[in-house]
Motif scaffolding. Structure first.
Motif, PDB file in Angstrom:
ATOM      1  N   VAL A 264      55.457  44.651  35.179  1.00 32.67           N
ATOM      2  CA  VAL A 264      55.534  44.615  33.718  1.00 32.67           C
ATOM      3  C   VAL A 264      56.473  43.465  33.365  1.00 32.67           C
ATOM      4  O   VAL A 264      57.657  43.500  33.705  1.00 32.67           O
ATOM      5  CB  VAL A 264      56.066  45.947  33.152  1.00 32.67           C
ATOM      6  CG1 VAL A 264      56.221  45.850  31.649  1.00 32.67           C
ATOM      7  CG2 VAL A 264      55.146  47.100  33.528  1.00 32.67           C
ATOM      8  N   ASP A 265      55.931  42.455  32.741  1.00 30.29           N
ATOM      9  CA  ASP A 265      56.708  41.246  32.394  1.00 30.29           C
ATOM     10  C   ASP A 265      57.455  40.699  33.609  1.00 30.29           C
ATOM     11  O   ASP A 265      58.629  40.311  33.521  1.00 30.29           O
ATOM     12  CB  ASP A 265      57.699  41.547  31.267  1.00 30.29           C
ATOM     13  CG  ASP A 265      57.003  41.765  29.938  1.00 30.29           C
ATOM     14  OD1 ASP A 265      55.899  41.239  29.767  1.00 30.29           O
ATOM     15  OD2 ASP A 265      57.553  42.482  29.083  1.00 30.29           O
ATOM     16  N   VAL A 282      53.574  52.394  29.586  1.00 33.86           N
ATOM     17  CA  VAL A 282      53.987  51.534  28.470  1.00 33.86           C
ATOM     18  C   VAL A 282      53.110  51.863  27.266  1.00 33.86           C
ATOM     19  O   VAL A 282      51.889  51.797  27.363  1.00 33.86           O
ATOM     20  CB  VAL A 282      53.844  50.033  28.812  1.00 33.86           C
ATOM     21  CG1 VAL A 282      54.352  49.180  27.659  1.00 33.86           C
ATOM     22  CG2 VAL A 282      54.596  49.701  30.087  1.00 33.86           C
ATOM     23  N   LEU A 286      53.155  48.280  22.454  1.00 28.18           N
ATOM     24  CA  LEU A 286      53.953  47.191  23.004  1.00 28.18           C
ATOM     25  C   LEU A 286      53.175  46.288  23.949  1.00 28.18           C
ATOM     26  O   LEU A 286      53.705  45.297  24.429  1.00 28.18           O
ATOM     27  CB  LEU A 286      55.162  47.749  23.765  1.00 28.18           C
ATOM     28  CG  LEU A 286      56.342  48.250  22.961  1.00 28.18           C
ATOM     29  CD1 LEU A 286      57.556  48.395  23.846  1.00 28.18           C
ATOM     30  CD2 LEU A 286      56.674  47.323  21.807  1.00 28.18           C
ATOM     31  N   VAL A 287      51.949  46.646  24.248  1.00 27.17           N
ATOM     32  CA  VAL A 287      51.204  45.890  25.257  1.00 27.17           C
ATOM     33  C   VAL A 287      50.476  44.727  24.611  1.00 27.17           C
ATOM     34  O   VAL A 287      49.799  44.886  23.605  1.00 27.17           O
ATOM     35  CB  VAL A 287      50.202  46.801  25.993  1.00 27.17           C
ATOM     36  CG1 VAL A 287      49.363  45.994  26.971  1.00 27.17           C
ATOM     37  CG2 VAL A 287      50.943  47.909  26.717  1.00 27.17           C
ATOM     38  N   SER A 288      50.648  43.576  25.207  1.00 32.78           N
ATOM     39  CA  SER A 288      49.911  42.409  24.740  1.00 32.78           C
ATOM     40  C   SER A 288      48.604  42.276  25.512  1.00 32.78           C
ATOM     41  O   SER A 288      47.535  42.110  24.949  1.00 32.78           O
ATOM     42  CB  SER A 288      50.769  41.162  24.939  1.00 32.78           C
ATOM     43  OG  SER A 288      50.009  40.003  24.759  1.00 32.78           O
ATOM     44  N   ASP A 312      51.597  42.374  30.355  1.00 31.68           N
ATOM     45  CA  ASP A 312      52.443  41.560  29.480  1.00 31.68           C
ATOM     46  C   ASP A 312      52.702  42.346  28.208  1.00 31.68           C
ATOM     47  O   ASP A 312      51.759  42.829  27.570  1.00 31.68           O
ATOM     48  CB  ASP A 312      51.743  40.238  29.122  1.00 31.68           C
ATOM     49  CG  ASP A 312      51.727  39.284  30.298  1.00 31.68           C
ATOM     50  OD1 ASP A 312      52.645  39.374  31.131  1.00 31.68           O
ATOM     51  OD2 ASP A 312      50.788  38.484  30.396  1.00 31.68           O
ATOM     52  N   THR A 313      53.957  42.464  27.868  1.00 26.80           N
ATOM     53  CA  THR A 313      54.254  43.127  26.597  1.00 26.80           C
ATOM     54  C   THR A 313      54.294  42.076  25.498  1.00 26.80           C
ATOM     55  O   THR A 313      54.479  40.879  25.755  1.00 26.80           O
ATOM     56  CB  THR A 313      55.591  43.881  26.657  1.00 26.80           C
ATOM     57  OG1 THR A 313      56.632  42.944  26.919  1.00 26.80           O
ATOM     58  CG2 THR A 313      55.567  44.940  27.746  1.00 26.80           C
ATOM     59  N   ARG A 314      54.123  42.534  24.294  1.00 24.50           N
ATOM     60  CA  ARG A 314      54.013  41.588  23.193  1.00 24.50           C
ATOM     61  C   ARG A 314      55.393  41.078  22.789  1.00 24.50           C
ATOM     62  O   ARG A 314      56.412  41.743  22.987  1.00 24.50           O
ATOM     63  CB  ARG A 314      53.327  42.246  22.002  1.00 24.50           C
ATOM     64  CG  ARG A 314      54.111  43.392  21.422  1.00 24.50           C
ATOM     65  CD  ARG A 314      53.294  44.173  20.422  1.00 24.50           C
ATOM     66  NE  ARG A 314      52.852  43.323  19.342  1.00 24.50           N
ATOM     67  CZ  ARG A 314      51.955  43.702  18.431  1.00 24.50           C
ATOM     68  NH1 ARG A 314      51.391  44.889  18.524  1.00 24.50           N
ATOM     69  NH2 ARG A 314      51.607  42.910  17.453  1.00 24.50           N
ATOM     70  N   GLN A 380      61.140  51.937  26.103  1.00 26.09           N
ATOM     71  CA  GLN A 380      61.237  50.510  26.349  1.00 26.09           C
ATOM     72  C   GLN A 380      62.110  49.879  25.266  1.00 26.09           C
ATOM     73  O   GLN A 380      62.089  50.326  24.121  1.00 26.09           O
ATOM     74  CB  GLN A 380      59.843  49.838  26.310  1.00 26.09           C
ATOM     75  CG  GLN A 380      58.859  50.355  27.329  1.00 26.09           C
ATOM     76  CD  GLN A 380      58.252  51.688  26.940  1.00 26.09           C
ATOM     77  OE1 GLN A 380      58.198  52.027  25.767  1.00 26.09           O
ATOM     78  NE2 GLN A 380      57.804  52.445  27.921  1.00 26.09           N
ATOM     79  N   LYS A 382      63.775  45.850  24.053  1.00 26.57           N
ATOM     80  CA  LYS A 382      63.759  44.416  24.311  1.00 26.57           C
ATOM     81  C   LYS A 382      64.591  43.722  23.234  1.00 26.57           C
ATOM     82  O   LYS A 382      64.495  44.067  22.044  1.00 26.57           O
ATOM     83  CB  LYS A 382      62.312  43.923  24.261  1.00 26.57           C
ATOM     84  CG  LYS A 382      62.122  42.478  24.611  1.00 26.57           C
ATOM     85  CD  LYS A 382      60.680  42.043  24.371  1.00 26.57           C
ATOM     86  CE  LYS A 382      59.742  42.464  25.473  1.00 26.57           C
ATOM     87  NZ  LYS A 382      58.423  41.797  25.368  1.00 26.57           N
ATOM     88  N   SER A 396      65.534  43.109  28.640  1.00 26.59           N
ATOM     89  CA  SER A 396      64.586  44.220  28.507  1.00 26.59           C
ATOM     90  C   SER A 396      65.038  45.420  29.320  1.00 26.59           C
ATOM     91  O   SER A 396      65.686  45.284  30.361  1.00 26.59           O
ATOM     92  CB  SER A 396      63.193  43.803  29.001  1.00 26.59           C
ATOM     93  OG  SER A 396      62.704  42.731  28.257  1.00 26.59           O
TER      94      SER A 396
END
Lengths: 856, 342
Positions: A264-265, A282, A286-288, A312-314, A380, A382, A396
Motif C-alpha cells: 500500500v503506497d 483500506v 481512500l483508494v485511488s 495506491d491511495t488517493r 488510515q 495521512k 502515513s
C-alpha cells in the motif's frame, strides 16, 4: 541634368512569423543523422512564400521535406524604401534527428458525460498555464509537459469549473478520460462553490509491468459482488484463482497465498483482505487504484515467489475538505481528506465491522457456534505537504485488526472445538517524492511497523497455539531518470528486516501446511510439543533497471538486476535444553536475480511482450522453530517466464493474452523421512511449477459501460521431494472465468452483474477408514494425493445503485446480491465421523447486501 | 445417534458456508466390530510382557476373534494420522507388522527399540549422521506402541503406553519425574445403571437377567467409576505422586494405581517443570439397537460418572449395550449389558 534614381534600400527585412517543422524523412530515420538544406525562398509583398528552390541539397528526401515545410512559412513582409515588397532570401533548414527520448510527457484524453456523450468546447487548463479546448469528440491534447503533478481544470462558460490532478511522467503518454456530471451554473446570489463537483478519472494507462492489470477505483466500486469494496476487484482479475468462500486468499498463477506480496503506497502489508474475505483493509474512499502483477515483475520488487498487488491511495483534496461515509450490513466506514494550514493536506479514514452485532440482533442463538463471524477494524491517516507541484512529503499511518472465532460446545468431548484467529498490524511510513524538470524522479519510502498474529485451537481436547509477533522495518528508495536519449534508468534499494518472537505449542499437525495429505475434518494429531523462538531476517537489495527504447519507441527492452543478500538469525539451533543452553543459528546468502522484459509495438493497436525473472523468498519466521520447523531453512526461489500480446480490437475494447510458466524450488515441506534429524521437521526440498495462459477482453469505461471477461487456464503442481512425481497444488484451479459489466443507466442509476466459473480445488480422496481405539475415533485412509476435485463453482451476482446529488453532497444507495440464482456451490468435501458418507459443504446461498454511501 | 457434522469440525479456512447433516447411526453396531483394545498392564517398559484384550461388539454373538500384530514402522512427519499407513495393510512385511496371533486376548513383549521408534529416545542414526528427532508425546506426556487388530475387513488401531525415560529435559526435572511418576492403571467401570424417566434406576451386571424397557422408551445409561484421591495420603490404597516406598510402605511397596481419574505427574515442556494433572475420563456408547443421544460423554467437574440418553428401538427384542471407559493416558475398561425391549 536630372536627379539620379536612388538605389532601392531594404528598410525592413522579412520576419518569419509562422514556422513549419519539416518531418524527418522516414527513409532517413534508420541513419538518424543530421542534415541541412539551403533554400532560396521567394516571399511575396504580403509575406507569403511564392516560390522556393534548393541551392544546397542534402539528398532528395531531405530536400523534399524542407521544400514542403518552407512553403508553409509566413513572414512579415520585407519593406523596401518603407513599402512592403517581394524579396528573395536564402534559408538554411537544419534537420536534427530527435528520437522518442523526451524529457517530457504527454497528456491527452477526452471529456464526456457519464452517458458517454462527448463534451466539446470545454477549456482544459493546467496549472502551468497551458490550456486546450476539447474538440467535437471531446478530445484534448498537451505536448511537452515537464514531468510532475498537474492540477487540471475543466471549464465551459455555461458550466461549473471542475478540477482534478494528474501525474505526467517523462516519455509517457497519459490518456485520461474524464466523465463528468455537469450541473447548470448556480443562479446569481447562490454562494455554492463552483469547483467541487466530481470528476471521475478512468483508466489512466501507463504501462510499467509487462503483465499487469490496473483498475481505477471508481470502476471497481461498481462491480457486482464486491459490495462496493474497490480492492475486492483483485479477485476478478486474470491469473487469480477463486478463493474459497470466506477465505479471501490470493492465489496468483498457482503460487501459495503467502507468496504474493501486497503493498500500500510502497509499504508491504501482511494481507489485503480482512478475515473472511468480506472486506479489504483500506476503505474504498481512500483508494485511488489497484494493480495486480501476477508475475515476471521488474527488479524493484522481490522477496516473493508469486504475484504483486500494489494499492495506491488517493492524494488528499487540495481545495476543501471532502469525505464520505458508508454503512452496510457488514461494517461502517468514514473518511475525510482535504487541506489544512499552508501547503498541508490530510486524509483520515476508519472502519469497523458490525456484522456480529447485526446478526446477534437477528437471532437468539450464539452465532459463533454456527458461523464464524469476522470482527475487524482498520484506520488510515495521512499528512502531506506539497513543496511544489512536483515535490511532496507524506507521513502515513495504517492499522488493521482482525479476530475470527468459532467454536461449538457439546456433551461429547470429542466434538468440543474452538478456534480463534487474530491478526493485528500497524504501519507508519514517510514518503518523499520529487520529479525534476529533466524527468528524473526520486521516491523514498522508509516505513516501520508491527505484525502480531495468533491462532489458537482446541479440537476435542487437542490444543494448538501459534503466536507470532514481529517488528518490521523497510526502506524503498529509487531514482528514475533519462540516462541517454533512448534509455531510462531506475536505480534503488529495497530494504526489509523483521525481528520476530514466536511461540507455538500443541499439535504438530496444526496449523496445516500446503501438501498435507489429509481429509477435511480429520482430527489433528494428538502428538504435541512446544517451542518459543526468536528470529531476525534482513535483506537490503539494490536494484537497477533500464528501459531501452529502440525503433522509435516501438521496441522496449527492459533489463533489470537485483542483488538480494539476506541473513537469517535464530536464537535456537536445536530444541531448548535447560542443561545445555541455547545455541543460535545464523545463515546468510546472496543471490543475483536477473529480470528482463520486452515490449514490441507491432502497430498502434498491437503489442507483443515477453519477460523473464528470477525471484527469491526468505523463509517464514514461523517455520524457523527448532521443534516444529527448521532454523536453517534457506530461501526458496522461482523463475517466471511469460509471453503474450495486447491488442486493441476496437477503440475502447482490448484483448490481452499471456502464456506463462513458473518454476519454484527450495519450498519448505514436512520432512518425509521416517526418522528426521533434530530441528529438521521442515526441509527446503519442495519443488513446484505452474503453467497456463490467461486472457483479458476488456472494455474501457465508455458510454457508461465498462467490464471485462477474464479467463485463466492453468495447472499448478508440486512435489515434496526431488525426483518424486508431481502432484496437483492444493490451490490449483484449471479454469477460472470471470465476466463482469457495469452500466450507467443515467439519472444516477447504475446496474452491474458478475458471473464467475471455476474448477474446484483438488482434494485427496478418502478410500476407507480405520478405527483408532485409543482415541475412539475413525481415521481416514487416503487415495492418491489431491487425486479428486471439489465440483466446479458457478455464481451470478448482480448490483443496482442509485445516486442522488444535493449540491456538493452525494448519496448512493446500493443493493448487491451475491449468488442471485441461489446455486448450491460446493466449497469443501465433508465426511461423516466414520468416513462412510461424504457430502459437500456449500457456499453462501443468495445473499443480498444493502448499503449506502454518503459523500461530501 | 444422529450426528450433525458442523463446519466447525474443520480448522480449514472456510468461513461461512452451509453445513451438511449426516444421518449416521454411529453408535449402532450391526456386525462384529472391535470397539476397544486394552493393554494389560496399561503401561510398560521395553522388554516387559503385556496382553492385548479386544472388546468385540458382536450383536450376533458369532464368536469371531481378531488377529493382532505389533506395528514396528515409525511414522514419518508427513503422516498426520496416528500410525504409519504401512501398518494398516494385513500381511505386511514382518519388519512392519509383527503378528501376535488371534483371539480376544494375545500376549506380546514390548520391543527393545520401542522408545526409539515411538518414544522420546532419538532413533538410530543413519550412517554418518547424528541421531534423529524423537517422537512428540501426547498431552499426558505419553508415548504409545501401536498394535493393529484385523477383524474381517475392519482395521482397529490400539496401543500400549510406553514407559520411557525422557531425554533432553533438565536433570532436576528428570529426577523429580522418576520419583513422582506412577504408571497408568486401566480405568474400570464400577457400575452401569439404567435410569428411567421417572428417576428409578437399576444396576446392570454381567450375567444378570436382561432389564426390560418399552419400545421407544427413553432411558439414561449411567457409567460409574472409582473416585481417586485428590491428594496423596498414606493408607488410601493409592500410591500417589507425592508418596513413595520410603514415606508410605502401605501404598507404595507394590505401587497401586486407581481405576478412576488418577492424578499423575507429567513433564511440562513449556514451563520445563514437572506438574501434576488429573486424568480426564470419558465413556463411549454402542448398542445393537436404539439410538444414543451422544457418541461419548464425560463427567462433570467433581463427579465420577458419565451418562447418556438412549431411546429404545421401535421393534422388540434383546439389545446388547456396550460401554467403553477411557482415560487420556491410553487406558480403557469395558462394560456390556443386555436390555430386553418389549
Amino acid at each position: 541634368m536630372g536627379e539620379a534614381l536612388a538605389k532601392p534600400r531594404l528598410t525592413k527585412p522579412p520576419k518569419l512569423v509562422t514556422f513549419v517543422e519539416a518531418e524527418y524523412p522516414e527513409a532517413e530515420r534508420s541513419e538518424g543523422s543530421t542534415a541541412s538544406v539551403v533554400l532560396q525562398i521567394a516571399i511575396g509583398e504580403r509575406g507569403e512564400v511564392t516560390d522556393a528552390k534548393v541551392l544546397e541539397s542534402a539528398g532528395p528526401n531531405f530536400d523534399a521535406a524542407a521544400l514542403a515545410a518552407v512553403r508553409g512559412f509566413v513572414f512579415e513582409p520585407a519593406e523596401i524604401d518603407g513599402k512592403p515588397a517581394a524579396i528573395r532570401i536564402n534559408y538554411r533548414y537544419e534537420f536534427v534527428f530527435r528520437d522518442a527520448a523526451p524529457t517530457y510527457g504527454v497528456l491527452t484524453g477526452v471529456v464526456r458525460l457519464r452517458d458517454g456523450a462527448p463534451l466539446s468546447g470545454v477549456a482544459v487548463a493546467l496549472d502551468n498555464g497551458a490550456s486546450a479546448v476539447t474538440d467535437a469528440e471531446g478530445r484534448f491534447h498537451f505536448d511537452e509537459l515537464a514531468p510532475g503533478k498537474y492540477r487540471v481544470l475543466l471549464s465551459r462558460d455555461d458550466l461549473k469549473t471542475l478540477q482534478t490532478e494528474e501525474s505526467v511522467e517523462a516519455g509517457q503518454k497519459l490518456e485520461s478520460t474524464y466523465e463528468v456530471e455537469f450541473e447548470p451554473l448556480p443562479s446569481e446570489g447562490d454562494e455554492e462553490e463552483v469547483d467541487d463537483l466530481e470528476i471521475v478519472v478512468t483508466a489512466p494507462k501507463l504501462t510499467k509491468q509487462t503483465v499487469s492489470t490496473r483498475v481505477d477505483a471508481k470502476d471497481a466500486k461498481r462491480v457486482a459482488g464486491t459490495q462496493g469494496d474497490v480492492l475486492k476487484i483483485v479477485e476478478n482479475l486474470p491469473g487469480v484463482a477463486r478463493a474459497t468462500a470466506g477465505s479471501g486468499r490470493l492465489v496468483v498463477w498457482g503460487a501459495a497465498p503467502e507468496d504474493t506480496r501486497v503493498y500500500v503506497d510502497g509499504v508491504r502489508v501482511p494481507l489485503l483482505y480482512h478475515f473472511g474475505g468480506l472486506r479489504s483493509i483500506v476503505p474504498s474512499e481512500l483508494v485511488s487504484s489497484v494493480e495486480l502483477v501476477p508475475g515476471a515483475y521488474g527488479s524493484p520488487y522481490g522477496r516473493g515467489l508469486g504475484g504483486l498487488v500494489k494499492v495506491d491511495t488517493r492524494d488528499p483534496s487540495l481545495e476543501r475538505v471532502r469525505g464520505g461515509a458508508t454503512l452496510d450490513l457488514l461494517d461502517a466506514s468514514v473518511a475525510a481528506h482535504g487541506p489544512v494550514a499552508g501547503d498541508y493536506q490530510f486524509a483520515l479514514a476508519g472502519r469497523r465491522s458490525h456484522l456480529d452485532f447485526v446478526l446477534n440482533q437477528a437471532t437468539d442463538d450464539d452465532l459463533d457456534e454456527f458461523f464464524p463471524i469476522p470482527r475487524y477494524y482498520d484506520a488510515q491517516a495521512k499528512l502531506r505537504k506539497n513543496f511544489s507541484p512536483t515535490e511532496s512529503l507524506e507521513l502515513s499511518g495504517l492499522l488493521s485488526s482482525d479476530t475470527l472465532s468459532r467454536g461449538t460446545a457439546s456433551r461429547d468431548p470429542a466434538d468440543r472445538k474452538r478456534e480463534t484467529r487474530e491478526l493485528d498490524f500497524q504501519r507508519v511510513s514517510l514518503r518523499y517524492q520529487k520529479a525534476h524538470a529533466d524527468g528524473t524522479k526520486v521516491d523514498v519510502v522508509p516505513w516501520f511497523g508491527r505484525d502480531g498474529s495468533s491462532l489458537e485451537t482446541q479440537f476435542g481436547g487437542i490444543p494448538s497455539l501459534l503466536e507470532v509477533d514481529a517488528t518490521v522495518f523497510g526502506l524503498r528508495a529509487s531514482v528514475m531518470g533519462r540516462v541517454t536519449p533512448s534509455i531510462t534508468g531506475t536505480a534503488g534499494i529495497d530494504v526489509e528486516a523483521s525481528s520476530t518472537s514466536a511461540r507455538r505449542r500443541g499439535s504438530f499437525s496444526t496449523p496445516g501446511r500446503e501438501g498435507d495429505t489429509r481429509a477435511f475434518g480429520q482430527p489433528p494429531s494428538d502428538q504435541i510439543n512446544t517451542d518459543t523462538w526468536e528470529s531476525v531476517i534482513g535483506s537490503a537489495a539494490p536494484f537497477v533497471e533500464a528501459d531501452v527504447e529502440l525503433a522509435g519507441g516501438a521496441l522496449h527492452i527492459v533489463p533489470g538486476l537485483r542483488l538480494d543478500p539476506y541473513f537469517v538469525s535464530v536464537n535456537r539451533r536445536v530444541p531448548a535444553d535447560a542443561d545445555v543452553g541455547d545455541i543460535g543459528a545464523y545463515s546468510s546468502n546472496i543471490a543475483v536475480e536477473p529480470r528482463l522484459s520486452t515490449r514490441i509495438a507491432l502497430s498502434k493497436r498491437a503489442t507483443i511482450k515477453a519477460a523473464y525473472g528470477e525471484y527469491r523468498q526468505p523463509p517464514l519466521p514461523e517455520d524457523l522453530s527448532a521443534v516444529f520447523g527448521n532454523p536453517l531453512l534457506g530461501a526458496s526461489s522461482a523463475r517466471h517466464v511469460l509471453f503474450g500480446g495486447a491488442f486493441e480490437l476496437f477503440p475502447g475494447l482490448s484483448l490481452e493474452t499471456t502464456a506463462f510458466y513458473t518454476q519454484s524450488e527450495g519450498l519448505a515441506v514436512r520432512n518425509p523421512v521416517s526418522a528426521p534429524l533434530v530441528a529438521e521437521a521442515l526441509v527446503g526440498i519442495g519443488e513446484g511449477r505452474s503453467f497456463g495462459t490467461q486472457f483479458l477482453l476488456r472494455r474501457e469505461a465508455k458510454d457508461g459501460v465498462f467490464g471485462w471477461i477474464a479467463y485463466t487456464l492453468l495447472r499448478s503442481e508440486r512435489r515434496d521431494e526431488p525426483g518424486a512425481a508431481y502432484r496437483l497444488f492444493d490451490y490449483d484451479q484449471t479454469h477460472v472465468l470471470t465476466a463482469l459489466a457495469a452500466y450507467a443507466l443515467g439519472a444516477g442509476f447504475d446496474i452491474g452483474a458478475r458471473f464467475r466459473f471455476s474448477s474446484g480445488y483438488p482434494r485427496t480422496e478418502v478410500t476407507g477408514a480405520y478405527y483408532d481405539a485409543r482415541r475412539d475415533l475413525y481415521e481416514p485412509t487416503l487415495g492418491p494425493h489431491n487425486g479428486i476435485r471439489i465440483p466446479y463453482f458457478a455464481e451470478l451476482d448482480v448490483r443496482a445503485a442509485k445516486r442522488w446529488t444535493f449540491g456538493t453532497n452525494e448519496l448512493e444507495v446500493y443493493v448487491d446480491v451475491q449468488n442471485v440464482t441461489n446455486r448450491g456451490n460446493a466449497e469443501e468435501i465433508a465426511y461423516s465421523s466414520d468416513y462412510s458418507t461424504k457430502r459437500y459443504i456449500e457456499g453462501l446461498p443468495i445473499l443480498p447486501v444493502a448499503g449506502a454511501t454518503f459523500g461530501f | 445417534m444422529r450426528t450433525k457434522l458442523s463446519i466447525l469440525i474443520s480448522l480449514a479456512a472456510t468461513t461461512v458456508a452451509c453445513v451438511p447433516d449426516f444421518d449416521t447411526e454411529s453408535t449402532l453396531v450391526t456386525s462384529p466390530r472391535v470397539v476397544a483394545i486394552r493393554s494389560v498392564p496399561a503401561e510398560a517398559r521395553e522388554g516387559e510382557a503385556v496382553e492385548f484384550e479386544a472388546l468385540v461388539a458382536d450383536p450376533e454373538d458369532s464368536g469371531v476373534e481378531p488377529s493382532f500384530s505389533l506395528c514396528l514402522a515409525r511414522k514419518p512427519l508427513t503422516e498426520l494420522g496416528p500410525v504409519n499407513p504401512a501398518c494398516l495393510v494385513r500381511g505386511a512385511d514382518e519388519s512392519v507388522l509383527d503378528p501376535l496371533g488371534s483371539g480376544a486376548r494375545v500376549s506380546a513383549t514390548i520391543p527393545a527399540t520401542a522408545c526409539a521408534s515411538f518414544g522420546p529416545e532419538r532413533p538410530e542414526p543413519r550412517p554418518g549422521e547424528p541421531a534423529g528427532r524423537p517422537v512428540d508425546p501426547d498431552s499426558s506426556g505419553g508415548f504409545y506402541l501401536p498394535v493393529v487388530a484385523f477383524l474381517g475387513s475392519d482395521v482397529t488401531l490400539g496401543a500400549s503406553r510406553l514407559r520411557c525415560d525422557l531425554a533432553g529435559i533438565p536433570r532436576n526435572a528428570a529426577v523429580e519425574l522418576n520419583q513422582r511418576y506412577r504408571v497408568n492403571e486401566n480405568p474400570a467401570v464400577d457400575e452401569l445403571e439404567l435410569v428411567r424417566a421417572d428417576g428409578s434406576s437399576v444396576t446392570l451386571r454381567d450375567g444378570d437377567d436382561a432389564v426390560t424397557v418399552e419400545r421407544g422408551e427413553r432411558v439414561t445409561f449411567r457409567v460409574r467409576w472409582s473416585e481417586c484421591p485428590s491428594e496423596s495420603e498414606c493408607g488410601d490404597g493409592v500410591c500417589g505422586a507425592r508418596e513413595d516406598a520410603a514415606t508410605c510402605e502401605a501404598d507404595c511397596i507394590t505401587p497401586k494405581g486407581c481405576t478412576g481419574a488418577e492424578r499423575y505427574a507429567v513433564y511440562d515442556a513449556e514451563s520445563q517443570s514437572v506438574v501434576e494433572r488429573a486424568e480426564a475420563l470419558f465413556v463411549s456408547y454402542l448398542a445393537s439397537g436404539g439410538t444414543f443421544e451422544e457418541e461419548r460423554s464425560d463427567a462433570r467437574a467433581g463427579e465420577s460418572f458419565a451418562e447418556n440418553g438412549w431411546r429404545a428401538p421401535a421393534q422388540s427384542g434383546p439389545m446388547q449395550v456396550w460401554g467403553v471407559l477411557r482415560d487420556d493416558r491410553g487406558g480403557s475398561g469395558f462394560v456390556s449389558a443386555l436390555v430386553q425391549v418389549k
